[in-house]
Enzyme design. Structure first.
Site, PDB file in Angstrom:
ATOM      1  N   CYS A 220       0.836  -1.208   0.000  1.00  0.00           N
ATOM      2  CA  CYS A 220       0.000   0.000   0.000  1.00  0.00           C
ATOM      3  C   CYS A 220       0.873   1.261   0.000  1.00  0.00           C
ATOM      4  O   CYS A 220       1.551   1.529  -0.979  1.00  0.00           O
ATOM      5  CB  CYS A 220      -0.967  -0.047   1.174  1.00  0.00           C
ATOM      6  SG  CYS A 220      -2.308   1.167   1.060  1.00  0.00           S
TER       7      CYS A 220
ATOM      8  N   GLY B 231      -6.127   5.819  -2.047  1.00  0.00           N
ATOM      9  CA  GLY B 231      -6.633   6.918  -2.855  1.00  0.00           C
ATOM     10  C   GLY B 231      -5.582   7.501  -3.781  1.00  0.00           C
ATOM     11  O   GLY B 231      -5.880   8.391  -4.577  1.00  0.00           O
TER      12      GLY B 231
ATOM     13  N   HIS C 184      -3.821  -5.384  -0.189  1.00  0.00           N
ATOM     14  CA  HIS C 184      -3.526  -5.777   1.188  1.00  0.00           C
ATOM     15  C   HIS C 184      -3.564  -7.302   1.318  1.00  0.00           C
ATOM     16  O   HIS C 184      -4.634  -7.881   1.537  1.00  0.00           O
ATOM     17  CB  HIS C 184      -4.550  -5.154   2.153  1.00  0.00           C
ATOM     18  CG  HIS C 184      -4.277  -3.731   2.483  1.00  0.00           C
ATOM     19  ND1 HIS C 184      -3.977  -3.300   3.758  1.00  0.00           N
ATOM     20  CD2 HIS C 184      -4.232  -2.628   1.704  1.00  0.00           C
ATOM     21  CE1 HIS C 184      -3.771  -1.982   3.739  1.00  0.00           C
ATOM     22  NE2 HIS C 184      -3.929  -1.559   2.508  1.00  0.00           N
TER      23      HIS C 184
ATOM     24  N   GLU D 196      -2.750  -9.199   3.660  1.00  0.00           N
ATOM     25  CA  GLU D 196      -3.059  -9.729   4.999  1.00  0.00           C
ATOM     26  C   GLU D 196      -4.536 -10.061   5.151  1.00  0.00           C
ATOM     27  O   GLU D 196      -4.938 -10.738   6.105  1.00  0.00           O
ATOM     28  CB  GLU D 196      -2.633  -8.735   6.076  1.00  0.00           C
ATOM     29  CG  GLU D 196      -3.617  -7.632   6.394  1.00  0.00           C
ATOM     30  CD  GLU D 196      -3.713  -6.554   5.336  1.00  0.00           C
ATOM     31  OE1 GLU D 196      -4.632  -5.719   5.418  1.00  0.00           O
ATOM     32  OE2 GLU D 196      -2.855  -6.528   4.414  1.00  0.00           O
TER      33      GLU D 196
END
Length: 387
Positions: free
Chosen positions: A276, A320, A360, A362
Site C-alpha cells: 500500500c 486513494g 492488502h 493480509e
C-alpha cells in the site's frame, strides 16, 4: 431504513458542493471534516474503521448491515478507530455474535468517532464515483441543531489529502518487537517462538494483521517509526526490510521516507517488501511517480492480475493514490495490475529481491489469495542467507 417523517434528524453530512444529507446520528457527538470515500466490503467494518490507512477519511459503507456482529478487541487493527467517521444505510441494531464484547454504537461513542445512519448510500456512492471523493463535514447533535452553511463552508475550506503527510500521526512513537501470529482456532493468536528471519518493519500506519502475517511467515519482527533513518534500520542487522501501509499523500511522506529507502537500496542487497503506502514509497525511491485517484479503491473484492503467471487474485484494497506505471524507470517492472481500471498494483526490481504491491495481502478483512507474497518475502531472505 428511511427515517420516519416525523423524526427530527440528529446528524448531518454536508459536502463541499453544497449537497446535504440528513440522518440519525450515533457514536460520538460533535463535528469532523475529512475526505468522503466508500468501501464495498461485506464484512470487517471494525477492521476498516481501525485501519490507519483511513486517517483523514469518512467511510461510507455500501453494505447495509453494519454493526450486526458488534466489536471485539481481537479485530482491532490498531488501538482505536482511525477513520474520521462512518456513514451507513441502516441504523445499527443490537449485535448478535458470540465474539462480540461491545456494541458498535457504544464503541464509537467511547472512542470519539461520529456516525450517521439512514442515508441513501447508493446515491452517495454514485456521486463519489462520478464526481470524485469529496470533502465533507459530518455532524452529530442529539437535539438536531445544525448550521448547514457553516458545515458546507468547513468542507470547502478543508485542505484535502494531497500534500498531507498523515503517516507521522499514526506511526508508533518508539520501536517495539512483534511476535503474534495469525489467528487460529481454538487458541486465538499463537506466538512465533522459532523465527528464521530478522525483519525491520517501517510503520507508516501498519495494521496488526500485516505484522501477524510476517510473524507467521517465520519473521522476527522489529517495528520502527516512519521517521526511522537508514542507520536506525541497519543497526538491527536485518535479513529484510518491510514497508507498511499507511494514510495520506505518498509524496508528502516520501520527503523523509524516500531518502531512507534509497540509502538501503544503494548500500545493501537486502530483500525489501512493501504494501500500500509502502508500495508507493518504494516506487518513489526507485524513481517513479504517484498520482491522486478519482475515488480510489476501497473494498475486499478487487481483481488483480499477476502479470508473470496470468493468475487473477481477489484482493482487499484501500488507497486513494496510485503508482503511475508509465513513470517506472528501467530495471523496474510492473508485476500486478487492477482488472477494474488497469491501474498499477505491483512492482519489482528486475535484478534484486525488492518488490511491493498495492493490495492488502493480509486480508483483514477480505480474501487470502495474496498471502503468498509474505512467503515470497521469506523465501527471498532465505535465498540470500543461503548464498
Amino acid at each position: 431504513m428511511a427515517l420516519p417523517a416525523q423524526s427530527k434528524p440528529t446528524a448531518c453530512l454536508a459536502l463541499a458542493d453544497g449537497t446535504v444529507f440528513y440522518g440519525s446520528g450515533f457514536g460520538a457527538t460533535g463535528e469532523t471534516v475529512a475526505e468522503l470515500c466508500f468501501n464495498t466490503a461485506l464484512t470487517g467494518y471494525q477492521e476498516i474503521m481501525t485501519d490507519p490507512s483511513y486517517a483523514g477519511q469518512i467511510v461510507t459503507f455500501t453494505f447495509p448491515h453494519i454493526g450486526n456482529v458488534g466489536v471485539n478487541p481481537d479485530d482491532d487493527e490498531t488501538g482505536d478507530p482511525v477513520a474520521a467517521g462512518m456513514v451507513v444505510k441502516w441504523d445499527p441494531t443490537q449485535s448478535s455474535n458470540w465474539r462480540a464484547t461491545e456494541e458498535l454504537k457504544t464503541w464509537l461513542t467511547r472512542t470519539g468517532r461520529i456516525a450517521i445512519g439512514g442515508l441513501d448510500t447508493r446515491r452517495l456512492t454514485r456521486a463519489i464515483r462520478q464526481q470524485g471523493a469529496p470533502h465533507a463535514a459530518l455532524a452529530h447533535d442529539p437535539d438536531g441543531n445544525f448550521d448547514v452553511e457553516a458545515l458546507v463552508a468547513k468542507a470547502r475550506a478543508w485542505s484535502g489529502l494531497e500534500g498531507l503527510d498523515l503517516a507521522k500521526d499514526v506511526t508508533c512513537a518508539q520501536s517495539y518487537k512483534w511476535d503474534e501470529m495469525r489467528w487460529a482456532w481454538p487458541d486465538g493468536f499463537p506466538r512465533q517462538n522459532a523465527p528464521k528471519h530478522k525483519v525491520v518493519a517501517i510503520d507508516y500506519g501498519a495494521k496488526r494483521n500485516i505484522l501477524r502475517c510476517l510473524a507467521s511467515a517465520g519473521c522476527d519482527v522489529t517495528v520502527l517509526p516512519a521517521s526511522a533513518t537508514a542507520e536506525d534500520v541497519l543497526a538491527h542487522n536485518p535479513d529484510g526490510v518491510f514497508l507498511s501501509n499507511g494514510p495520506g499523500d505518498p509524496a508528502a511522506t516520501g520527503k523523509y521516507a524516500v531518502p531512507m529507502i534509497k540509502t538501503i537500496l544503494d548500500t545493501t542487497e537486502l530483500p525489501m517488501f512493501g504494501i500500500c503506502l509502502g508500495h508507493q514509497m518504494l516506487a518513489l525511491a526507485l524513481g517513479a511517480k504517484t498520482v491522486k485517484m478519482n475515488h480510489g479503491h476501497h473494498g475486499a473484492n478487487h481483481p488483480v492480475k499477476e502479470n508473470a503467471s496470468g493468475k487473477v487474485e481477489i484482493t482487499s484494497m484501500n488507497h486513494g493514490f496510485a503508482v503511475d506505471a508509465q513513470s517506472l524507470p528501467e530495471g523496474v517492472e510492473e508485476t500486478h495490475v487492477s482488472l477494474f481500471d488497469g491501474s498499477n498494483c505491483g512492482i519489482a526490481m528486475t535484478n534484486r529481491p525488492v518488490f511491493s504491491v498495492q493490495q492488502h495481502p493480509e486480508a483483514s478483512p477480505g480474501p487470502q489469495d495474496s498471502y503468498y507474497l509474505f512467503e515470497r518475502f521469506a523465501e527471498a531472505m532465505e535465498t540470500r542467507k543461503s548464498a
